[in-house]
Design an enzyme around this catalytic site. Structure first.
Site, PDB file in Angstrom:
ATOM      1  CB  CYS A 115      -0.943   0.010   1.186  1.00  7.66           C
ATOM      2  SG  CYS A 115      -1.976  -1.451   1.274  1.00  7.66           S
ATOM      3  CG  HIS A 256      -2.895   3.456   1.797  1.00  4.39           C
ATOM      4  ND1 HIS A 256      -3.642   2.881   0.803  1.00  4.39           N
ATOM      5  CD2 HIS A 256      -2.832   2.543   2.804  1.00  4.39           C
ATOM      6  CE1 HIS A 256      -4.020   1.667   1.187  1.00  4.39           C
ATOM      7  NE2 HIS A 256      -3.539   1.444   2.396  1.00  4.39           N
ATOM      8  CG  ASN A 286      -6.477  -1.009   1.554  1.00  2.00           C
ATOM      9  OD1 ASN A 286      -5.827  -0.580   0.607  1.00  2.00           O
ATOM     10  ND2 ASN A 286      -5.905  -1.470   2.647  1.00  2.00           N
TER      11      ASN A 286
HETATM   12  O1  UT7 Z   1      -3.153  -1.148   3.974  1.00  2.00           O
HETATM   13  C1  UT7 Z   1      -2.867  -1.990   5.063  1.00  2.00           C
HETATM   14  C2  UT7 Z   1      -3.855  -3.105   5.052  1.00  2.00           C
HETATM   15  N1  UT7 Z   1      -4.602  -3.407   6.217  1.00  2.00           N
HETATM   16  C3  UT7 Z   1      -5.007  -2.548   7.168  1.00  2.00           C
HETATM   17  O2  UT7 Z   1      -4.718  -1.404   7.183  1.00  2.00           O
HETATM   18  C4  UT7 Z   1      -5.904  -3.094   8.256  1.00  2.00           C
HETATM   19  C5  UT7 Z   1      -5.898  -2.227   9.471  1.00  2.00           C
HETATM   20  N2  UT7 Z   1      -6.852  -2.710  10.410  1.00  2.00           N
HETATM   21  C6  UT7 Z   1      -8.173  -2.427  10.361  1.00  2.00           C
HETATM   22  O3  UT7 Z   1      -8.598  -1.690   9.492  1.00  2.00           O
HETATM   23  C7  UT7 Z   1      -9.064  -2.971  11.440  1.00  2.00           C
HETATM   24  O4  UT7 Z   1      -8.276  -3.612  12.419  1.00  2.00           O
HETATM   25  C8  UT7 Z   1     -10.118  -3.974  10.899  1.00  2.00           C
HETATM   26  C9  UT7 Z   1     -11.175  -3.215  10.093  1.00  2.00           C
HETATM   27  C10 UT7 Z   1      -9.457  -5.028  10.013  1.00  2.00           C
HETATM   28  C11 UT7 Z   1     -10.836  -4.645  12.053  1.00  2.00           C
HETATM   29  O5  UT7 Z   1     -11.424  -3.665  12.895  1.00  2.00           O
HETATM   30  P1  UT7 Z   1     -11.176  -3.719  14.465  1.00  2.00           P
HETATM   31  O6  UT7 Z   1     -11.985  -2.655  15.045  1.00  2.00           O
HETATM   32  O7  UT7 Z   1      -9.689  -3.703  14.705  1.00  2.00           O
HETATM   33  O8  UT7 Z   1     -11.799  -5.123  14.845  1.00  2.00           O
HETATM   34  P2  UT7 Z   1     -11.077  -6.380  15.513  1.00  2.00           P
HETATM   35  O9  UT7 Z   1     -10.152  -7.044  14.583  1.00  2.00           O
HETATM   36  O10 UT7 Z   1     -10.581  -5.959  16.854  1.00  2.00           O
HETATM   37  O11 UT7 Z   1     -12.334  -7.334  15.706  1.00  2.00           O
HETATM   38  C12 UT7 Z   1     -13.442  -7.000  16.547  1.00  2.00           C
HETATM   39  C13 UT7 Z   1     -14.517  -8.048  16.366  1.00  2.00           C
HETATM   40  C14 UT7 Z   1     -13.974  -9.463  16.482  1.00  2.00           C
HETATM   41  O12 UT7 Z   1     -14.931 -10.233  17.165  1.00  2.00           O
HETATM   42  P3  UT7 Z   1     -14.734 -10.590  18.711  1.00  2.00           P
HETATM   43  O13 UT7 Z   1     -13.433 -11.316  18.795  1.00  2.00           O
HETATM   44  O14 UT7 Z   1     -14.696  -9.255  19.433  1.00  2.00           O
HETATM   45  O15 UT7 Z   1     -15.943 -11.407  19.014  1.00  2.00           O
HETATM   46  C15 UT7 Z   1     -13.875  -9.927  15.065  1.00  2.00           C
HETATM   47  O16 UT7 Z   1     -13.997 -11.333  14.923  1.00  2.00           O
HETATM   48  O17 UT7 Z   1     -15.090  -7.951  15.062  1.00  2.00           O
HETATM   49  C16 UT7 Z   1     -15.060  -9.243  14.441  1.00  2.00           C
HETATM   50  N3  UT7 Z   1     -14.958  -9.065  13.000  1.00  2.00           N
HETATM   51  C17 UT7 Z   1     -16.031  -8.874  12.210  1.00  2.00           C
HETATM   52  N4  UT7 Z   1     -17.329  -8.805  12.487  1.00  2.00           N
HETATM   53  C18 UT7 Z   1     -18.171  -8.575  11.458  1.00  2.00           C
HETATM   54  C19 UT7 Z   1     -13.841  -9.038  12.228  1.00  2.00           C
HETATM   55  N5  UT7 Z   1     -14.167  -8.836  10.940  1.00  2.00           N
HETATM   56  C20 UT7 Z   1     -15.523  -8.726  10.912  1.00  2.00           C
HETATM   57  C21 UT7 Z   1     -16.442  -8.509   9.878  1.00  2.00           C
HETATM   58  N6  UT7 Z   1     -17.753  -8.442  10.192  1.00  2.00           N
HETATM   59  N7  UT7 Z   1     -16.084  -8.339   8.594  1.00  2.00           N
END
Ligand code: UT7
Length: 329
Positions: A115, A256, A286
């Site tokens: 990215c 980005h 993204n």
């Molecule tokens: O360019 C670089 C590429 N990548 C990135 O920049 C990614 C950067 N990270 C992010 O954008 C965020 O961390 C995410 C959007 C990927 C995730 O958001 P978050 O607020 O950090 O959520 P989390 O990973 O802490 O997950 C919270 C909950 C989890 O459930 P539990 O364990 O609390 O029960 C996940 O399993 O949300 C759950 N979860 C979802 N729920 C519904 C994870 N993905 C999803 C989903 N739909 N798509």
């Protein structure tokens, strides 16, 4: 000796016409449109047509940028395509772009910084132009991430999209305009946070690699999020400090877009008003290396960028690889 600076002569963007909405994703994985929008800001993303490859999209964006710059492809000295989803492992997508454009004089190569690819490419182009080695450089960020995403992994598949963005860069005689400085960083000790582990020399393509989905994106979103919020403000402050500037001097943030919350948190920390960020992640998701040049193109075509405005750029991606740049429009 008079110093030469590089400037943006033209911008362009291309996104495939097929739209994949959050509602459609609800039918694919256990997610909700509300969760995706709240956590990322994304509402929809674009998906390339089956017959489309990365170089095809790159060429569309490049043609727009070349037209705006009034540059004949035959006048290009250099083409850099930032991509992690090239048409094929070899040769580069950049040489395919070169051939399709008829940019016969240019040397061409792909740049792999995920990215951060476009930001790295812009910095390289800037150095070649400043040193007088190149007069016209085409920088493209182009990705078809829909083919690298694990569509069964809700933690990552909801994030990514396909698109291309381009800019033509060249020297400017006006020392008050153009790129001021770029600040690039990498930390390979964090490589496991975002990987496509299979299909390379470590784990060559095999039935086992395919069965374990190792040819698809594996991501630790939460760790990347924390990492980004630490290093991106640092990188922005580094660029400002290097030029004796304060955050208040910034007119636009062209970033980005991995997650709207990341961009907003970074500017909040620097006390830069959110209205100064060009956000389009709601429409594209993204798009990795494409997202920064697409944002620049949209802000440019919307007439938001005025001569003399200070633009701060920032990007972060797999590696981790990240950085910042300052540009006087
Ligand atoms: O360019 C670089 C590429 N990548 C990135 O920049 C990614 C950067 N990270 C992010 O954008 C965020 O961390 C995410 C959007 C990927 C995730 O958001 P978050 O607020 O950090 O959520 P989390 O990973 O802490 O997950 C919270 C909950 C989890 O459930 P539990 O364990 O609390 O029960 C996940 O399993 O949300 C759950 N979860 C979802 N729920 C519904 C994870 N993905 C999803 C989903 N739909 N798509």
């Amino acid at each position: 000796m008079t110093l030469t600076y590089s400037h943006v002569l033209g911008t362009g963007a291309y996104a495939p016409s097929r739209i994949l909405t959050n509602q459609e994703l609800e039918k694919l994985v256990d997610t909700s449109s509300a969760w995706i929008t709240e956590r990322t800001g994304i509402k929809e993303r674009r998906i390339a047509a089956d017959e489309e490859a990365t170089s095809d999209m790159a060429v569309e964006a490049a043609r727009q940028a070349l037209a705006m710059a009034g540059t004949d492809p035959a006048a290009l000295d250099m083409i850099i395509v930032g991509t992690i989803s090239p048409d094929m492992p070899m040769p580069s997508s950049a040489v395919l772009v070169q051939a399709k454009l008829g940019a016969t004089r240019a040397f061409a190569f792909d740049l792999s910084a995920a990215c951060a690819g476009s930001l790295y490419a812009i910095s390289i182009a800037d150095q070649f132009i400043r040193s007088g080695k190149a007069k016209r450089v085409l920088v493209v960020g182009a990705e078809i991430l829909s083919r690298l995403v694990d569509w069964s992994d809700r933690g990552s598949c909801v994030l990514f999209g396909d698109a291309a963005g381009a800019l033509v860069m060249g020297p400017t005689p006006d020392p008050a305009r153009g790129f001021i400085s770029a600040h690039l960083h990498s930390d390979g000790s964090t490589a496991s946070m975002l990987q496509i582990p299979g299909g390379g020399s470590r784990y060559p393509q095999s039935k086992d690699v395919l069965a374990k989905n190792m040819h698809k994106i594996a991501m630790n979103g939460r760790e990347i999020y924390k990492f980004a919020l630490r290093v991106l403000p640092e990188a922005m402050l580094e660029a400002l400090a290097a030029n004796g500037l304060k955050p208040g001097a910034i007119d636009h943030v062209i970033s980005h877009q991995a997650n709207a919350r990341i961009v907003e948190s970074v500017v909040d920390r620097l006390r830069i008003p959110r209205e100064k960020c060009w956000l389009n992640i709601d429409r594209y998701g993204n798009t990795s290396s494409a997202s920064l040049p697409i944002s620049l193109d949209e802000a440019n075509r919307a007439g938001k960028l005025k001569e003399g405005d200070l633009i701060a750029m920032m990007a972060i991606g797999a590696g981790m690889a990240w950085g910042s740049a300052l540009l006087r429009w």
